[in-house]
Scaffold this active site. Structure first.
Site, PDB file in Angstrom:
ATOM      1  CG  ASP A 411      -1.949   0.870   1.156  1.00  0.00           C
ATOM      2  OD1 ASP A 411      -2.265   1.454   0.110  1.00  0.00           O
ATOM      3  OD2 ASP A 411      -2.975   0.999   2.091  1.00  0.00           O
ATOM      4  CD  GLU A 414      -0.813   5.259  -4.205  1.00  0.00           C
ATOM      5  OE1 GLU A 414      -1.353   4.447  -4.266  1.00  0.00           O
ATOM      6  OE2 GLU A 414       0.017   5.606  -2.806  1.00  0.00           O
ATOM      7  CG  ASP A 485      -7.692   4.652   0.252  1.00  0.00           C
ATOM      8  OD1 ASP A 485      -7.776   3.296   0.367  1.00  0.00           O
ATOM      9  OD2 ASP A 485      -6.803   5.423   0.791  1.00  0.00           O
TER      10      ASP A 485
END
Length: 779
Positions: A411, A414, A485
């Site tokens: 997670d 990015e 999300d």
């Protein structure tokens, strides 16, 4: 930029093109795949989407391709058996099929815009309105003519509808926790590939440039679409096919398919941010078994760690971590743990100390380790563009493997950061060549997944389960993904169908959404409708946010619990079908969840079907995605379709009305289908599956079924069984073994036909069942 075309030279599968200003080339990959390349930087850069093995396989294949080159007055003509490529001055490229029908051509005029300057636009911005300025020209810019009725699919997990025509998107991996709406230009994944369909013509374009790029699919003008970037090289692949599936197969040939996953990963997963103690996890596991709800996996979010330090666990919340995992494994639960890339900057913390000693962290332009802020506090970031760092990062997973963890959830990759995005000039190794953040940003999560996958394959020996939020083209080689999300709102459930379908058309076969929604508060009705969609998503995980309403299947009322149980059990019955689809994907690149247009492209009604989808070629699902809706129109394409719940048969090519009370998700089975089912189980591996159930739907067809141990890579050495089931018009069901390499095959088959059933012992290479002779009592 390029000037006049002065000459050319053929070197194996490359045609070098000498223009006044630059040397470019067309590379013939195969008869239907070409590469258009111009170096705008000093070197031909590393491709993250395409492996060297894939490139070599294409190079070997292209040696068999006959290429003819003709110099004509209008330019250079390059012919393969399938394509006719015309190259003109200024590196304008027009592509035709072998019937000289135009497929794709460069636009010759200047760009224009529908956006005109308006007085007082600053006032709108002061009130908080987002004013998007006109997209300017790009250093790299490819403008293609709109020929007429183009529709566009793919581009990863972008928001909005299935058809991307009329929208503009950015490729820049972005952590956005706000509710996602149609106007979002970027999300967590950057997959610069799309498929174009125009009448009966199909082609795909893969812009292999990891820098921030823009894709305008006709928003600026109805006359053209374009893609462009400010850095990197002009480097894109054109793929032509007779069908959309042909185009996708070519793309998957370049970027790779998802390896066959472990069987348990296709079961139901339960997660929350966070289950904070061993006791809470035990209670969750106990509730699943007590409520008779199948479940294979529980995910642990960041609070299982010691102060959110990666490769640790909390001594307060999980003092018995290894014992906990062993106990849960015995009860049929796998544990997946989250890992973020940010390493807490703290002397004495072994991961930080090791990384510092080995020089594993990215640096600012002064050569100092760059810091930002995420969950642990001040962190440094591993440089996954360095093979040495990927190896070090992977080695650390041995700690989790020894604890008994079954998979990793990557997670915040990015990479996300709380104190502003990483600056453009942050320095990365890029395998010793050197690069800055602008080039590595979109592949950071991809490289993290690669490091994780390769380590688990090396140390665990089973098929790795890696789930990632951030992706680039080719990430499917290493990881499954979810859409990030989302929120517990109906708009996000509505978006799930086109979003997952477009991810499938972008190469990501193993994908899902957070069932029930991550942020905001779920309602009983929303969870019921979402689990009905999630049941058919390749990744089936319920996940919710800290501070939001709990949404485990039993969190609401008895009706919600019963509906969750019904559809989770349905998923487990269909596990052999899903497993077959992943076997199929590894070989031909087709996704598991498919838009109707992939299966029925000649039917215009499917081109923008946003609220229905196919699971493989045999199951059509029409979920309810609107609050309070208890009836919906269902479109059935041409053919005969049988209602899964009632057995009612319908002639396709039309819309039908279907009552859809809360407990019903409309689904239809194509005539002639032989649908494999498992008997009822609480989790995969609960018992040896020695009997396969075959649900037979009247018609004519055939079905290939695959079986192996569901765990390791021995299937690649031939340790598997494959069966062929044929259904003829005279209602004869023929069963054949076409490959037998796995010793623990089925001993019996249970044939279900029109409410009757018959058990047969399968001991021959060929066996025929006369369906009309099945005379058991109605079930």
């Amino acid at each position: 930029m390029f000037g006049k075309l002065l000459g050319y030279q053929k070197l194996e599968n490359r045609i070098l093109l000498q223009f006044e200003e630059k040397v470019c080339y067309i590379e013939i990959m195969e008869e239907t795949v070409i590469r258009i390349f111009a170096s705008l930087e000093e070197k031909e850069q590393i491709s993250y989407g395409i492996t060297e093995l894939s490139r070599q396989q294409y190079c070997n294949a292209c040696q068999q391709v006959s290429v003819q080159i003709e110099q004509r007055e209008q330019g250079l003509v390059i012919k393969t058996g399938k394509l006719w490529v015309e190259v003109n001055d200024d590196f304008k490229v027009d592509i035709y099929n072998n019937q000289h029908e135009i497929l794709c051509r460069d636009y010759r005029m200047e760009r224009e815009s529908f956006m005109q300057p308006e007085a007082g636009w600053q006032q709108a911005a002061q009130e908080g309105h987002t004013i998007q300025e006109k997209t300017g020209k790009h250093k790299i810019q490819v403008i293609k003519t709109m020929e007429g009725e183009e529709v566009f699919y793919g581009l990863g997990d972008k928001t909005g509808f299935l058809n991307k025509r009329g929208y503009e998107y950015e490729m820049w991996n972005s952590d956005i926790p706000d509710p996602h709406v149609d106007s979002f230009r970027a999300l967590y994944k950057s997959i610069p590939f799309f498929i174009t369909m125009r009448n009966s013509h199909f082609y795909g374009i893969f812009f292999d440039n990891p820098h921030k790029s823009v894709f305008d699919m006709g928003k600026e003008s109805e006359k053209y679409y374009f893609f462009g970037a400010e850095q990197g090289n002009l480097d894109y692949y054109f793929m032509y096919g007779n069908t959309m599936a042909d185009v996708l197969k070519s793309y998957m040939g370049l970027t790779g398919t998802h390896p066959l996953p472990q069987l348990w990963t296709l079961g139901y997963h339960q997660s929350r941010w966070s289950y904070e103690t061993s006791q809470e996890v035990r209670e969750i596991a106990k509730s699943f078994r007590e409520n008779d709800i199948p479940c294979d996996c529980i995910h642990l979010d960041i609070d299982y760690m010691d102060g959110c330090r990666v490769f640790t666990y909390s001594p307060e919340g999980f003092p018995d971590m290894k014992e906990l995992i062993q106990q849960l494994n015995q009860e049929g639960f796998q544990i997946v743990t989250i890992i973020d890339p940010g390493v807490k900057l703290e002397e004495g913390y072994p991961i930080y100390d090791q990384g510092l000693e080995l020089d594993c962290f990215v640096k600012d332009k002064e050569g100092t380790n760059y810091t930002n802020w995420v969950w642990p506090g001040t962190v440094v970031y591993p440089d996954f563009s360095d093979e040495k760092v990927r190896s070090w990062w992977g080695e650390n997973h041995r700690y989790l493997i020894e604890l008994g963890v079954s998979g990793i959830w990557n997670d915040m990759n990015e990479p996300a950061s709380f104190h502003g995005e990483l600056p453009d000039d942050i320095q990365f190794s890029e395998e010793g060549q050197g690069a800055d953040h602008r080039r590595i940003h979109n592949v950071y999560g991809h490289l993290m997944s690669q490091a994780t996958y390769e380590a688990w394959k090396k140390y665990k020996k089973t098929r790795p389960f890696v789930i990632t939020r951030a992706c680039y083209a080719g990430t499917q080689r290493y990881a499954t993904a979810w859409t990030g999300d989302n929120h517990s709102i109906w708009a996000h459930l509505q978006m799930a169908v086109p979003q997952l379908c477009n991810l499938g058309l972008s190469g990501m076969a193993f994908v899902g959404t957070d069932v029930g929604g991550f942020g905001s508060d779920c309602t009983p009705e929303l969870l019921c409708r979402w689990v009905q969609t999630g049941c058919f998503s390749p990744l089936f995980r319920n996940h919710s946010c800290k501070g939001s309403r709990r949404q485990e299947p039993w969190a609401f009322n008895q009706e919600t619990l019963d509906i969750n149980r019904k559809y989770i059990k349905l998923r487990y019955r269909l596990l052999p079908y899903f497993y077959d689809l992943f076997w199929e994907h590894e070989r031909n690149g087709l996704p598991v969840i498919r838009p109707l247009v992939l299966e029925f492209p000649e039917d215009r009604n499917t081109w923008e079907m946003n609220d229905q989808f196919m699971v493989g070629s045999h199951i059509l699902v029409a979920p309810v995605v609107n609050q309070g809706q208890r009836m919906r129109l269902v479109y059935l394409p041409e053919g005969i379709w049988e209602d899964y719940w009632t057995g009612e048969r319908h002639v396709g090519g039309t819309y039908i009305k279907r009552e859809a009370p809360l407990e019903v998700c409309p689904m239809y089975i194509k005539a002639g289908t032989i649908l494999p089912n498992y008997p009822e189980i609480a989790y995969t591996g609960e018992k040896k599956i020695k009997q396969l159930i075959l649900e037979v739907y009247e018609g004519e067809g055939e079905y290939y079924h695959y079986q192996d141990n569901g765990k390791d890579f021995s299937y690649q050495e031939g340790v598997y069984n494959q069966y062929l089931f044929r259904l003829s018009e005279n209602r004869k069901l023929q069963l054949d073994i076409i490959h037998q390499g796995y010793e623990e095959g089925y001993t019996t088959f249970l044939i279900r036909w029109k409410g009757r059933e018959k058990q047969i012992c399968f001991v021959q290479d060929t066996q025929i069942v006369l369906l009309d002779e099945i005379e058991s009592e109605v079930l």
